[in-house]
Design an enzyme around this catalytic site. Structure first.
Site, PDB file in Angstrom:
ATOM      1  N   THR A  78      -3.526   5.594   3.658  1.00 42.37           N
ATOM      2  CA  THR A  78      -2.218   6.085   3.230  1.00 42.37           C
ATOM      3  C   THR A  78      -2.278   6.850   1.914  1.00 42.37           C
ATOM      4  O   THR A  78      -1.454   7.730   1.670  1.00 42.37           O
ATOM      5  CB  THR A  78      -1.245   4.892   3.106  1.00 42.37           C
ATOM      6  OG1 THR A  78      -1.310   4.111   4.294  1.00 42.37           O
ATOM      7  CG2 THR A  78       0.176   5.368   2.931  1.00 42.37           C
ATOM      8  N   LYS A  98       0.835  -1.206   0.000  1.00 39.64           N
ATOM      9  CA  LYS A  98       0.000   0.000   0.000  1.00 39.64           C
ATOM     10  C   LYS A  98       0.865   1.250   0.000  1.00 39.64           C
ATOM     11  O   LYS A  98       0.452   2.300  -0.518  1.00 39.64           O
ATOM     12  CB  LYS A  98      -0.973  -0.021   1.176  1.00 39.64           C
ATOM     13  CG  LYS A  98      -0.332  -0.088   2.562  1.00 39.64           C
ATOM     14  CD  LYS A  98       0.014   1.271   3.137  1.00 39.64           C
ATOM     15  CE  LYS A  98       0.751   1.136   4.446  1.00 39.64           C
ATOM     16  NZ  LYS A  98       1.111   2.460   5.023  1.00 39.64           N
TER      17      LYS A  98
END
Length: 312
Positions: A234, A177
């Site tokens: 994120t 990610k």
């Protein structure tokens, strides 16, 4: 059961603060030049029951949370593996080692064969954890009984832990990610807009799932906190160092070299592994090129848009 956190950066300090709600915690750092408040975590005072030390040999806690950055872990284990072996080691790093291609849990297991290795990962910012804001994380341990014990030992009223035995999936979700967050930040920094970011995040998640499946992860794991949940956080928040790094790349601006950006090194490691194993990872490969300065944002986006049309 006593707990120690190894690694006194912002995240390690935040974990020590959060876990101190359940009892005394020891926080270890190689070089600690501060007392009372970590300058990387301003406004958060250490509770009285958090003991800070630079003497690893004095720590006898049976549970050690390893909050050492992924690219620094090999050197740390080279110096200290013997002192860690035989205990429960909970990796809190997100990345893939450039030198060996191993995950942090894989490195811990290889260096400390008598240890019980687990992973703590998921959508979280150090400042939120330290301030006691509600946070849900994934605790992954191949040994289900050990995972259950760790879940009860580490959960707090504000820190909710969900358990899985899929260590591979949990780790890869947390590592990959960061790579996609850099790409999302680059799109925003280059002025391509939120629609472009949404496309990158969606197709990036498909890459994450494809790579994880090729390495034996369970598909459902990537759809949980450690994959999709962490990606959403994120790739959409300026609190994320990886996202901010991507924005800087998109703007053609410099970025503070003292700030750890795990996704940059992970992109290079993932691109090499994907090429070796024949896994299609176009966004990750382009992030590796951006991080190394081999291509620019416009060239990267042109390459993505020029890919053949296909079914979703």
């Amino acid at each position: 059961m006593s707990v120690a956190v190894l690694g006194a950066g912002a995240f390690g300090t935040a974990l020590a603060v959060a876990l101190s709600a359940s009892g005394p915690v020891t926080l270890w750092g190689r070089r600690i030049g501060w007392r009372g408040e970590n300058p990387h975590l301003p406004g958060v005072a250490l509770p009285a029951n958090v003991t800070v030390t630079d003497r690893l040999d004095d720590i006898g806690a049976p549970i050690l949370l390893i909050a050492i950055p992924a690219q620094a872990l090999a050197g740390f284990l080279g110096d200290h593996a013997a002192a860690l072996d035989g205990r429960a080691l909970v990796s809190c790093a997100k990345g893939i080692d450039l030198g060996s291609g191993r995950s942090p849990a894989g490195m811990l297991a290889a260096a400390c064969p008598a240890a019980t290795v687990a992973v703590l990962t998921g959508p979280s910012f150090a400042a939120d954890i330290a301030r006691g804001l509600p946070t849900a994380l994934t605790l992954a341990c191949a040994d289900a009984d050990a995972g259950l014990r760790l879940q009860h030992a580490l959960a707090t009223p504000a820190l909710r832990l969900y358990r899985t035995t899929d260590v591979t999936g949990a780790e890869l979700g947390g590592a990959l990610k960061n790579v996609i967050a850099i790409a999302a930040g680059a799109a925003i920094g280059a002025g391509l807009g939120d629609s472009a970011r949404a496309a990158i995040v969606t197709r990036g998640f498909a890459e994450m799932a494809r790579f994880a499946a090729a390495r034996g992860a369970e598909p459902d794991t990537l759809a949980g906190l450690s994959g999709l949940g962490d990606l959403i956080l994120t790739a959409t928040s300026a609190q994320s160092r990886n996202f901010r790094f991507g924005v800087a790349l998109g703007q053609g601006a410099g970025f503070d070299p003292t700030v750890t950006v795990e996704g940059a090194a992970t992109a290079r490691a993932v691109a090499a592994l994907a090429a070796r194993d024949g896994v299609e990872m176009p966004i990750s490969a382009l992030v590796a090129g951006l991080a190394e300065g081999r291509i620019g944002v416009k060239q990267a986006m042109d390459q993505l848009l020029a890919r053949p049309l296909k079914e979703e």
